[in-house]
Design a protein around this motif. Structure first.
Motif, PDB file in Angstrom:
ATOM      1  N   PRO A  13      10.820  -3.898  -2.623  1.00 17.00           N
ATOM      2  CA  PRO A  13      10.055  -3.953  -1.408  1.00 17.00           C
ATOM      3  C   PRO A  13      10.221  -5.416  -0.530  1.00 17.00           C
ATOM      4  O   PRO A  13      10.597  -6.530  -1.132  1.00 17.00           O
ATOM      5  CB  PRO A  13       8.649  -4.250  -2.228  1.00 17.00           C
ATOM      6  N   ASN A  14      10.115  -5.313   0.609  1.00 11.12           N
ATOM      7  CA  ASN A  14       9.961  -6.466   1.424  1.00 11.12           C
ATOM      8  C   ASN A  14       8.372  -6.632   1.795  1.00 11.12           C
ATOM      9  O   ASN A  14       7.722  -5.876   1.692  1.00 11.12           O
ATOM     10  CB  ASN A  14      10.860  -6.147   2.606  1.00 11.12           C
ATOM     11  N   VAL A  15       8.421  -7.946   1.970  1.00 14.90           N
ATOM     12  CA  VAL A  15       6.904  -8.503   2.569  1.00 14.90           C
ATOM     13  C   VAL A  15       6.662  -7.876   3.672  1.00 14.90           C
ATOM     14  O   VAL A  15       7.464  -7.416   4.521  1.00 14.90           O
ATOM     15  CB  VAL A  15       7.009  -9.956   3.075  1.00 14.90           C
ATOM     16  N   GLY A  16       5.167  -7.041   3.687  1.00 13.06           N
ATOM     17  CA  GLY A  16       4.933  -6.408   4.666  1.00 13.06           C
ATOM     18  C   GLY A  16       4.840  -4.806   4.521  1.00 13.06           C
ATOM     19  O   GLY A  16       4.175  -4.118   5.148  1.00 13.06           O
ATOM     20  N   ASP A  17       5.693  -4.449   3.454  1.00 16.78           N
ATOM     21  CA  ASP A  17       5.646  -3.135   2.910  1.00 16.78           C
ATOM     22  C   ASP A  17       4.622  -2.641   2.637  1.00 16.78           C
ATOM     23  O   ASP A  17       3.778  -3.371   1.822  1.00 16.78           O
ATOM     24  CB  ASP A  17       6.642  -3.006   1.977  1.00 16.78           C
ATOM     25  N   LEU A  18       4.185  -1.325   2.839  1.00 20.39           N
ATOM     26  CA  LEU A  18       3.014  -0.709   2.195  1.00 20.39           C
ATOM     27  C   LEU A  18       3.475  -0.046   0.874  1.00 20.39           C
ATOM     28  O   LEU A  18       4.580   0.608   0.775  1.00 20.39           O
ATOM     29  CB  LEU A  18       2.566   0.485   2.886  1.00 20.39           C
ATOM     30  N   ILE A  19       2.666  -0.145  -0.131  1.00 21.37           N
ATOM     31  CA  ILE A  19       2.969   0.299  -1.455  1.00 21.37           C
ATOM     32  C   ILE A  19       1.761   1.377  -1.689  1.00 21.37           C
ATOM     33  O   ILE A  19       0.677   0.912  -1.504  1.00 21.37           O
ATOM     34  CB  ILE A  19       2.961  -0.889  -2.700  1.00 21.37           C
ATOM     35  N   TRP A  29      -3.466   2.072  -1.861  1.00 27.66           N
ATOM     36  CA  TRP A  29      -2.606   1.680  -0.960  1.00 27.66           C
ATOM     37  C   TRP A  29      -2.804   0.217  -1.023  1.00 27.66           C
ATOM     38  O   TRP A  29      -3.841  -0.305  -1.319  1.00 27.66           O
ATOM     39  CB  TRP A  29      -2.792   2.183   0.286  1.00 27.66           C
ATOM     40  N   ALA A  30      -1.695  -0.957  -0.927  1.00 23.04           N
ATOM     41  CA  ALA A  30      -1.668  -2.169  -0.786  1.00 23.04           C
ATOM     42  C   ALA A  30      -0.427  -2.579   0.076  1.00 23.04           C
ATOM     43  O   ALA A  30       0.310  -1.709   0.416  1.00 23.04           O
ATOM     44  CB  ALA A  30      -1.503  -2.589  -2.199  1.00 23.04           C
ATOM     45  N   VAL A  31      -0.591  -3.679   0.557  1.00 23.87           N
ATOM     46  CA  VAL A  31       0.464  -4.358   1.290  1.00 23.87           C
ATOM     47  C   VAL A  31       1.128  -5.439   0.284  1.00 23.87           C
ATOM     48  O   VAL A  31       0.549  -6.095  -0.443  1.00 23.87           O
ATOM     49  CB  VAL A  31       0.017  -5.092   2.524  1.00 23.87           C
ATOM     50  N   TYR A  32       2.729  -5.379   0.310  1.00 25.19           N
ATOM     51  CA  TYR A  32       3.471  -6.214  -0.557  1.00 25.19           C
ATOM     52  C   TYR A  32       3.337  -7.452   0.088  1.00 25.19           C
ATOM     53  O   TYR A  32       3.772  -7.643   1.329  1.00 25.19           O
ATOM     54  CB  TYR A  32       4.675  -5.623  -0.866  1.00 25.19           C
ATOM     55  N   VAL A  33       3.231  -8.726  -0.396  1.00 24.94           N
ATOM     56  CA  VAL A  33       3.060 -10.015   0.083  1.00 24.94           C
ATOM     57  C   VAL A  33       4.020 -10.823  -0.465  1.00 24.94           C
ATOM     58  O   VAL A  33       4.135 -12.158  -0.394  1.00 24.94           O
ATOM     59  CB  VAL A  33       1.863 -10.576   0.061  1.00 24.94           C
ATOM     60  N   GLY A  34       4.865 -10.421  -1.542  1.00 20.67           N
ATOM     61  CA  GLY A  34       5.928 -11.190  -2.140  1.00 20.67           C
ATOM     62  C   GLY A  34       5.864 -11.734  -3.407  1.00 20.67           C
ATOM     63  O   GLY A  34       4.567 -11.716  -3.975  1.00 20.67           O
ATOM     64  N   ASP A  35       6.744 -12.093  -3.976  1.00 17.86           N
ATOM     65  CA  ASP A  35       6.522 -12.591  -5.600  1.00 17.86           C
ATOM     66  C   ASP A  35       5.932 -11.809  -6.619  1.00 17.86           C
ATOM     67  O   ASP A  35       5.317 -12.269  -7.365  1.00 17.86           O
ATOM     68  CB  ASP A  35       5.967 -14.093  -5.439  1.00 17.86           C
ATOM     69  N   GLY A  36       6.274 -10.548  -6.197  1.00 19.10           N
ATOM     70  CA  GLY A  36       5.517  -9.497  -7.188  1.00 19.10           C
ATOM     71  C   GLY A  36       4.076  -9.252  -6.659  1.00 19.10           C
ATOM     72  O   GLY A  36       3.311  -8.578  -7.873  1.00 19.10           O
ATOM     73  N   TYR A  37       3.379  -9.645  -5.733  1.00 19.13           N
ATOM     74  CA  TYR A  37       1.972  -9.455  -5.525  1.00 19.13           C
ATOM     75  C   TYR A  37       1.767  -8.534  -4.491  1.00 19.13           C
ATOM     76  O   TYR A  37       2.777  -8.545  -3.385  1.00 19.13           O
ATOM     77  CB  TYR A  37       1.476 -11.021  -5.270  1.00 19.13           C
ATOM     78  N   VAL A  38       0.640  -7.944  -4.401  1.00 20.07           N
ATOM     79  CA  VAL A  38       0.079  -7.035  -3.333  1.00 20.07           C
ATOM     80  C   VAL A  38      -1.451  -7.380  -3.075  1.00 20.07           C
ATOM     81  O   VAL A  38      -1.909  -8.244  -3.792  1.00 20.07           O
ATOM     82  CB  VAL A  38      -0.049  -5.637  -3.593  1.00 20.07           C
ATOM     83  N   ILE A  39      -1.754  -7.415  -1.843  1.00 14.54           N
ATOM     84  CA  ILE A  39      -3.059  -7.448  -1.300  1.00 14.54           C
ATOM     85  C   ILE A  39      -3.424  -6.135  -0.929  1.00 14.54           C
ATOM     86  O   ILE A  39      -2.980  -5.477  -0.507  1.00 14.54           O
ATOM     87  CB  ILE A  39      -3.109  -8.606  -0.258  1.00 14.54           C
ATOM     88  N   ALA A 110      -4.852  -1.099   4.268  1.00  9.52           N
ATOM     89  CA  ALA A 110      -3.402  -1.363   4.428  1.00  9.52           C
ATOM     90  C   ALA A 110      -2.687  -1.145   5.499  1.00  9.52           C
ATOM     91  O   ALA A 110      -1.995  -1.760   6.270  1.00  9.52           O
ATOM     92  CB  ALA A 110      -2.670  -0.739   3.159  1.00  9.52           C
ATOM     93  N   THR A 111      -3.079   0.019   6.157  1.00  8.98           N
ATOM     94  CA  THR A 111      -2.357   0.258   7.469  1.00  8.98           C
ATOM     95  C   THR A 111      -2.754  -0.358   8.444  1.00  8.98           C
ATOM     96  O   THR A 111      -1.863  -1.012   9.637  1.00  8.98           O
ATOM     97  CB  THR A 111      -2.397   1.956   8.068  1.00  8.98           C
ATOM     98  N   ASN A 112      -3.944  -0.939   8.445  1.00  9.66           N
ATOM     99  CA  ASN A 112      -4.463  -1.993   9.523  1.00  9.66           C
ATOM    100  C   ASN A 112      -3.698  -3.302   9.223  1.00  9.66           C
ATOM    101  O   ASN A 112      -3.349  -3.704  10.618  1.00  9.66           O
ATOM    102  CB  ASN A 112      -5.855  -2.340   9.321  1.00  9.66           C
ATOM    103  N   GLY A 116      -1.831  -2.636  12.678  1.00 12.56           N
ATOM    104  CA  GLY A 116      -3.053  -3.143  13.561  1.00 12.56           C
ATOM    105  C   GLY A 116      -3.854  -1.861  13.862  1.00 12.56           C
ATOM    106  O   GLY A 116      -4.427  -1.573  14.662  1.00 12.56           O
ATOM    107  N   LYS A 117      -3.482  -0.835  13.199  1.00 11.29           N
ATOM    108  CA  LYS A 117      -4.215   0.596  13.364  1.00 11.29           C
ATOM    109  C   LYS A 117      -4.704   0.989  11.967  1.00 11.29           C
ATOM    110  O   LYS A 117      -3.808   1.296  11.048  1.00 11.29           O
ATOM    111  CB  LYS A 117      -3.258   1.575  13.912  1.00 11.29           C
ATOM    112  N   PRO A 118      -5.917   1.055  11.961  1.00 11.58           N
ATOM    113  CA  PRO A 118      -6.525   1.752  10.298  1.00 11.58           C
ATOM    114  C   PRO A 118      -6.512   3.273  10.488  1.00 11.58           C
ATOM    115  O   PRO A 118      -7.259   3.829  11.051  1.00 11.58           O
ATOM    116  CB  PRO A 118      -8.086   1.280  10.311  1.00 11.58           C
ATOM    117  N   GLU A 119      -5.423   3.636   9.583  1.00  5.73           N
ATOM    118  CA  GLU A 119      -5.571   5.022   9.435  1.00  5.73           C
ATOM    119  C   GLU A 119      -5.273   5.472   7.901  1.00  5.73           C
ATOM    120  O   GLU A 119      -4.579   4.992   7.482  1.00  5.73           O
ATOM    121  CB  GLU A 119      -4.259   5.542  10.394  1.00  5.73           C
ATOM    122  N   SER A 120      -5.949   6.862   7.715  1.00  3.67           N
ATOM    123  CA  SER A 120      -5.497   7.254   6.308  1.00  3.67           C
ATOM    124  C   SER A 120      -5.205   8.747   6.374  1.00  3.67           C
ATOM    125  O   SER A 120      -5.867   9.622   6.938  1.00  3.67           O
ATOM    126  CB  SER A 120      -6.896   7.157   5.660  1.00  3.67           C
TER     127      SER A 120
END
Length: 148
Positions: A13-19, A29-39, A110-112, A116-120
């Motif tokens: 994964p790259n930083v900013g990728d959706l997981i 769903w989450a966003v990869y933020v690097g070093d093995g972490y997601v938000i 995560a998509t937002n 910048g667009k919240p979509e599911s």
């Protein structure tokens, strides 16, 4: 860290990728933020209609379920700058926000962050399926009443 991608090939994964984390009935769903972490946005079990934004290890969120990089809306939207994704994600950490399965869930969150667009798409799929089933049901009722 290796993740099995959409084509079944390993990818990092790259930083900013959706997981996308596959669950039994839905995907988380989450966003990869690097070093093995997601938000990611999680439902707050103690407060109805509230969610909490958390930063967790990707493997902790995955648990025993499969996961993959799935930048699902890249065909439709341009990704925000990485710095802006990280800034928005980090500024949301720890906040209690509205959580609604249909209008503001983890995929919307995560998509937002990424676009910048919240979509599911999974919600849209369920709603379209329900609409189709409802339409067929009404058609069958109509046919039974007026035709047969």
């Amino acid at each position: 860290m290796m993740i099995i991608g959409l084509q079944g090939r390993p990818e990092s994964p790259n930083v900013g990728d959706l997981i996308e984390f596959s669950r039994v009935i839905y995907s988380h769903w989450a966003v990869y933020v690097g070093d093995g972490y997601v938000i990611h946005l999680t439902k707050n079990k103690n407060k109805p209609n509230k969610g909490e934004v958390k930063r967790d290890r990707l493997l902790y969120v995955a648990g025993c379920f499969r996961y993959k990089v799935n930048n699902i809306l890249d065909y439709k939207y341009e990704r925000k700058e990485i710095e802006l994704i990280l800034q928005d994600a980090n500024s949301a950490l720890g906040k209690n926000v509205t959580y609604n399965l249909v209008t503001h869930n983890c995929e919307h969150f995560a998509t937002n962050l990424r676009y910048g667009k919240p979509e599911s798409l999974q919600v849209k799929k369920v709603l379209y399926s329900a609409l189709a089933i409802g339409s067929v049901t009404l058609l069958l009722i109509y046919l039974k009443i007026f035709i047969f």
